[in-house]
Design an enzyme around this catalytic site. Structure first.
Site, PDB file in Angstrom:
ATOM      1  N   ARG A 182      -6.803   9.441 -18.677  1.00 17.98           N
ATOM      2  CA  ARG A 182      -6.869  10.122 -20.021  1.00 17.98           C
ATOM      3  C   ARG A 182      -5.612  10.479 -20.610  1.00 17.98           C
ATOM      4  O   ARG A 182      -5.469  10.374 -21.805  1.00 17.98           O
ATOM      5  CB  ARG A 182      -7.592  11.543 -19.922  1.00 17.98           C
ATOM      6  N   GLU A 217     -11.702  21.754 -25.257  1.00 17.44           N
ATOM      7  CA  GLU A 217     -10.502  21.285 -25.096  1.00 17.44           C
ATOM      8  C   GLU A 217      -9.504  20.966 -26.256  1.00 17.44           C
ATOM      9  O   GLU A 217      -8.230  21.259 -26.686  1.00 17.44           O
ATOM     10  CB  GLU A 217     -10.382  19.974 -24.233  1.00 17.44           C
TER      11      GLU A 217
END
Lengths: 752, 487
Positions: free
Chosen positions: A308, A710
């Site tokens: 990621r 997030e």
């Protein structure tokens, strides 16, 4: 949907009646465990002397690796973590076993009396040493597009540099805790403070050598998770289960806060090397990056975290010719794990740093350089992992914030202030966020739910997600209430429970509402449709003409209360409950080439932050924050605002005061709130304004919403960029080397 | 191990808990003995505030309310007092207290684990401010909640809740009833059922003479004066004490006495009260006082405890050394009075005899023309331990330094007086060059260590820079610190 309903547990929270694992009334015979921890970072474990501990008051037993009934290695994906250390230890804080006693304090006292015979070996602590020793938890990964070497060679300007960004302790207020109760016929009831009951269930069953169906894991709520209870919570219940198996008693394991710091993984610290080429306008024409993640002693989730990070190096910007090398370094410290953003922040921050330095090198405004590099629409719109950015709102979003926060005027004001202020200097930065939503492992993007309507018209919903404070249960209840047309208070969400919805993914990747909300919506829809068909048949109308709203059900010819209908339907033997299942469409991803469409959509946002630094001491403060963030059509604006504000402040902590310090022996010296400083009330800035982007999600997502857990975390990169701006202003320097977190000491160092 | 019975008033009832060992914490008794699990353990060291409860004590015929950390308070410390936990605020019909209702309305809870602690701190603020008709400002809310950590919200909704409490329907404590139960208030009418038997807890009070006698008789007893550090010896170092001698039970030592030339602060005076007295004399200490620790720690901890404990990173000693404070040590044999800096002999070592206690701290009152500043450098602004603490008190005559005292913390094994820097200044003209020489002397005088709070190099550099700041401030420079910008 769309209303700012209070958290479904708000009244229970404020009256102290919300039950966390340690509050569950203990079953008779319950014992308490405390971990025996390695005090050497790397070494051969030659012996464990438990005699003194066993003689301590209240001690009922000691549990070591030899007591594990089945596989002594934890059932993680990489299968590289011994449950209890066997012949070697790999970090200070590694769990060697448990002491089990009548009370918590008796167990903890005795655990310190266990004597370990460890022959020390050389420890690797930094990414630098790990790369030199080729010490990796997983092999390096390279992603490349275009011709970065050639692009760099012909670039009009070049910048090279290095950067270090520290990790972060989750500091969930409720520490790790599990309570394992043996039931009849080798069945097990496990209470776990976990984001992933399904994995805890799998791990416990695997360690005990039982079928998964023999273990039930339940979690009503966590006192905070933030990623720290995605895998790390599983260890706790595996340990407790082994003790419960050996001693044939219920066993609770609640880590002391210091032990929690010592045992569990944190956000991955990263180090970077970069070489970037750009033109006179600040456009990046070529980039080579090395991202080295300090993963600690085992793989845990480091693979997907590092992936990621690679995916988010672009943040909001089109990188034409780019090479990214990602190292997953194995070191002798805690095994770092998921933490809000999951590598995304570590990917983005280096590019933001580079753009800031490019702007100063060219004497351009950093915001102009950022805007110059944004993804385009119809052009320059494909990421370095070959995903087309289809829902790009970056330019209008940034421009709107730029105007509303008066960025240009304030930049001038900051410059004027700095000219006449000898000691205090200010800085300002506006940075964007583009964050990909979906688990990058495509198969995790599925969810199930159960909706039960009882004969009195009350509704229970259960789903595979977990409640850690984010308000998932509140949103799911709102969605179900909306779908059934009943007042919210008629809908109750119950504990996450592996015996209700099986095989659920972790509540992670910001996906809780997208996945579970949709699954619950589908479940409720099926009940509603059955009821509609039942009414339509009786009233001789079309099912589509049956309207469910505000606790009433109406057709063209009649109306009745929901309760009446439900009672009628029950007596006519209509099924009043249903399951629901959802899988995210459109996504696919090749994990060998790291290309595809790993994300269903992107969440966007931007923040403008103004800070001040004290050039005598390096102390710094955040003065003003303006945020424009994209949550799509909000299901609950109050909860979304809570995620944005809370995420930002947590990100601010990561980049300013939250410093993890390991000694040269690998001992984590910051292992309690006395030494590890998360933001406190006084850190809330005097000016903090949040606005929502008004558009719905362009993809078909529940209620038109977007994930929010997030993405706002990374808005805090604006804090760090503003600090670098202030340092640059004080020094009159183009490039600023400021590692994170920007403690007073680091800021003073950057000023030199 | 000496077992005791503790009694306190909770929810309008006298609660009695037997067989409590001396080292048992209040949080343990609440959660384990009383099944009152609303109060949470977040850290077990008084740094997160999840375990905050409110203690009420009779004072001048009224109740005084203090929010404290129950995780590091001894259970015995609430003997003879009134106690409120998060379970005790809502009315019997379920109506929430304003501290709770405001939190719900402002969306002040997310995961809810810190919430009971915040609610109790808010309840303390309600009793101490709102109930007296004083509104809660943003600044006050930030100050008084700095000892409660929340990892979810970022605090805005909680600060909003603090400010919203006053506009909600009022909630009142029946103080007369509580005082009656504590045996301190003759409830009107003499209803035996209401007033019960007057109850004076055995441990409620001790004269100074009794305290000293007990100290002489029980040299093995652990002396405590707030347990904001000793509590951690129990929770983190797993220590157990056969006997505890609680200085705060001595009424005489709970007083601040004002004399013409000095303040005498009793060893049992809370940090809150002690700093309040110090700030009254020297308003420039207000920010430093607020930053000393979170309010629940300042409400329980004592200045005497901080000084006697002698941690090299304790913040009160550099200040007291710069102010020229003396300590008065007492025993059954008499007393000694000496400058604070002579009290310490090494890392957490001091000159106290086994039968002696630190009884008083004498702080000189400000002189006209006193230039006095104290600086604290820490990673977090509030509720953090100093990496460096520097306190300077200077007296000028005709532009020449007639006298100066400098106290430094975080730079040596004990809180220290910077005698070399002082020597570099005394008798010299106070100018930039002199300040620079003093800064150099300061940097040379100490050999600080590197630890998790800061490196040695940073500590040395900042010591000197703070002397420079003192010079700038002495010249009337303003807006040279961040505090001015933050409000």
């Amino acid at each position: 949907m769309g209303a700012s309903q209070p958290h479904e547990s708000a009244r229970a929270h404020v009256t102290g009646t919300a039950t966390y694992i340690d509050d569950i009334p203990e079953i008779k015979g319950t014992l308490h465990a405390a971990p025996i921890l390695s005090n050497v970072a790397h070494g051969k474990l030659r012996g464990v002397d438990t005699r003194e501990a066993e003689a301590m008051p209240g001690v009922r037993g000691i549990v070591l690796a030899r007591d594990i009934p089945a596989d002594p290695v934890l059932a993680t994906f990489v299968h590289d973590e011994p449950i209890f250390a066997r012949d070697k230890v790999e970090f200070i804080g590694q769990v060697i076993g448990l002491v089990v006693a009548d009370t918590v304090m008796e167990a903890r006292r005795a655990a310190r009396k266990v004597k370990l015979d460890i022959e020390p070996l050389e420890a690797i602590l930094t990414t630098h040493d790990a790369i030199r020793a080729q010490s990796f938890v997983l092999p390096p990964v390279t992603v490349k597009r275009g011709e970065p070497d050639a692009a760099l060679a012909r670039a009009p300007h070049r910048l090279q540099g290095t950067l270090e960004v520290g990790g972060q302790e989750h500091f969930y207020l409720e520490g790790q805790v599990g309570y394992v109760v043996p039931l009849e016929q080798d069945q097990w009831h496990v209470y776990s403070s976990t984001q992933h009951p399904g994995e805890a269930q799998h791990w416990v069953a695997h360690a005990l050598g039982l079928p998964t169906s023999a273990v039930k894991v339940e979690c009503r709520r966590m006192g905070g998770g933030f990623g720290g209870k995605e895998t790390q919570s599983g260890h706790i219940v595996v340990w407790a289960a082994i003790a419960a198996k050996k001693l044939r008693r219920p066993v609770k394991l609640r880590l002391d806060r210091d032990d929690d710091f010592m045992v569990t993984g944190k956000r991955h610290p990263f180090t970077y090397e970069y070489d970037v080429g750009f033109d006179d306008s600040g456009l990046v024409t070529g980039m080579k990056l090395v991202l080295a993640a300090n993963c600690g002693w085992s793989a845990d989730l480091s693979g997907p975290v590092a992936d990621r990070a690679v995916f988010h190096v672009d943040n909001a910007y089109y990188l034409s010719d780019v090479e990214i090398v990602s190292y997953r370094c194995k070191t002798n410290i805690q095994s770092h794990t998921a933490f809000r953003g999951f590598g995304g922040p570590q990917g983005m921050i280096v590019t933001e740093a580079i753009l800031g330095d490019i702007a100063r090198t060219l004497k351009l405004d950093p915001l102009d350089v950022r805007k110059r590099n944004l993804y385009g629409i119809g052009t320059r719109d494909t990421t370095h992992y070959q995903m087309k950015v289809e829902d790009n709102i970056l330019e209008p979003l940034i421009s709107r914030l730029e105007a509303s926060c008066q960025y240009r005027a304030r930049r001038e004001e900051v410059a004027r202030f700095n000219e006449q202020s000898p000691v205090v200097k200010r800085g300002i930065a506006l940075t964007p966020v583009k964050f990909g939503i979906s688990f990058t492992a495509t198969f995790f993007n599925q969810a199930g739910a159960l909706v039960h309507v009882y004969t009195d018209g009350s509704v229970m919903v259960n789903h595979g997600g977990t409640e850690m404070g984010q308000g998932l249960n509140t949103k799911v209840a709102q969605i179900v209430a909306d779908e059934l047309g009943v007042p919210l208070e008629r809908v109750r969400v119950t504990s996450a429970d592996t015996s209700k919805v099986p095989n659920a993914s972790a509540t992670a990747a910001s996906s809780g509402t997208d996945l579970n909300g949709r699954a619950a919506q589908f479940a409720a829809r099926q009940v509603r449709e059955r009821l509609a068909r039942f009414v339509a048949e009786k009233q001789e109308c079309e099912p589509g003409q049956v309207i469910f709203a505000a606790g009433q059900v109406s057709t063209p010819s009649t109306h009745m209360t929901f309760e009446q209908l439900v009672d009628d339907a029950y007596k006519s033997r209509v099924q009043l409950w249903s399951d629901g299942f959802y899988k995210t469409p459109k996504i696919h991803y090749d994990k060998v080439t790291l290309t595809g469409r790993p994300f269903y959509y992107f969440a966007y946002g931007a923040a403008c932050t103004e800070v001040a630094i004290d050039t005598l001491t390096g102390e710094n403060r955040v003065l003003k924050v303006d945020i424009l963030h994209d949550v799509g059509h909000s299901i609950n604006p109050a909860l979304d605002l809570g995620q944005i504000e809370g995420g930002f402040v947590q990100g601010m902590g990561w980049l300013t005061t939250e410093e993890l310090v390991w000694t040269d022996k690998g001992y984590l010296a910051t292992h309690a709130p006395s030494t590890y400083k998360i933001p406190a009330t006084g850190d809330w800035p005097p000016h903090f304004k949040v606005e929502f982007w008004p558009e719905a999600n362009r993809e078909d997502n529940v209620g038109g919403s977007k994930a929010v857990g997030e993405p706002p975390f990374m808005l805090a990169i604006s804090v760090w960029e503003a600090l670098r701006d202030a340092v640059a202003s004080a020094r009159g320097a183009a490039t600023v080397r400021l590692d994170a977190p920007a403690t007073a000491e680091r800021v003073l160092g950057a000023l030199r | 191990m000496q077992l005791q019975t503790i009694r306190f008033v909770r929810r309008g009832q006298l609660v009695s808990v037997g067989n409590v060992t001396p080292s048992r914490t209040l949080l343990e008794v609440l959660r384990e003995d009383l099944a009152a699990c609303g109060t949470k353990e977040g850290c077990g060291e008084g740094d997160c505030g999840a375990c905050t409860v409110v203690v009420g004590e009779p004072e001048g015929g009224k109740l005084r309310y203090r929010a404290i950390n129950s995780c590091i308070a001894l259970a015995s410390s609430v003997d003879g007092k009134a106690l409120w936990t998060v379970e005790d605020l809502a009315a019997d019909d379920g109506t929430l207290h304003p501290a709770q209702e405001a939190m719900v309305q402002c969306h002040g809870s997310q995961c809810g684990f810190c919430t009971p602690g915040f609610v109790m701190s808010l309840f303390g603020m309600y009793q101490n401010h709102v109930a007296h008709g004083r509104p809660i400002t943003r600044e006050l809310a930030q100050e008084e909640l700095s000892g409660n950590l929340c990892r979810c919200t970022g605090y805005r909704p909680i600060l909003d809740a603090a400010q919203a409490m006053a506009s909600l329907p009022a909630a009142r404590i029946d103080e007369a009833e509580v005082l009656a139960l504590l045996g301190r208030h003759p409830r009107g009418g003499g209803d035996p059922k209401r007033s019960g038997k007057p109850w004076i807890p055995a441990s409620a009070g001790m004269t100074l003479a009794q305290l000293l006698a007990r100290r002489a008789a029980e040299p093995a007893a652990q002396v405590v004066a707030g347990t904001t550090d000793v509590g951690l010896w129990i929770t983190k170092q797993h220590m157990q004490f056969p006997q505890v001698l609680d200085v705060t039970r001595c009424e005489e030592l709970r007083r601040v006495e004002r004399y013409e030339n000095h303040l005498a602060i009793g060893a049992a005076v809370t940090l809150t009260a002690a700093f309040s007295a110090l700030v009254e004399d020297r308003p420039q200490l207000k920010t430093f006082a607020n930053r000393f620790a979170g309010l629940p720690v300042r409400n329980a901890g004592t200045l005497g405890g901080n000084v006697a404990n002698g941690s090299p990173i304790g913040d009160s000693m550099p200040l007291l050394i710069a102010l020229g404070a003396h300590v008065v040590l007492m025993s059954v044999h008499g007393h000694r009075d000496l400058p604070l800096e002579q009290f310490y002999t090494g890392y957490r070592e001091n000159i106290l005899a086994p039968d002696e206690i630190l009884a008083w701290i004498k702080v000189p009152r400000p002189r006209v023309g006193e230039l006095m500043r104290v600086y604290k450098i820490s990673k977090r602004f509030d509720d953090d331990i100093s990496a460096v603490c520097l306190a300077i008190s200077m007296h000028l005559e005709d532009g020449v330094v007639a006298g100066v005292r400098i106290g430094a913390g975080g730079v040596a094994a004990t809180p220290a007086r910077a005698v070399q820097a002082e020597a570099a200044l005394v008798g010299q003209p106070w100018n930039e060059a002199g300040a620079r020489r003093a800064a150099d002397a300061l940097r040379a005088e100490f050999k600080p260590i590197s630890d998790m709070r800061a490196s040695a190099a940073y500590r040395s550099e900042v010591l000197g820079n703070l002397m420079h700041r003192f010079w700038l401030e002495s010249q009337g420079a303003r807006d040279i610190n961040l505090e001015a910008l933050a409000t």
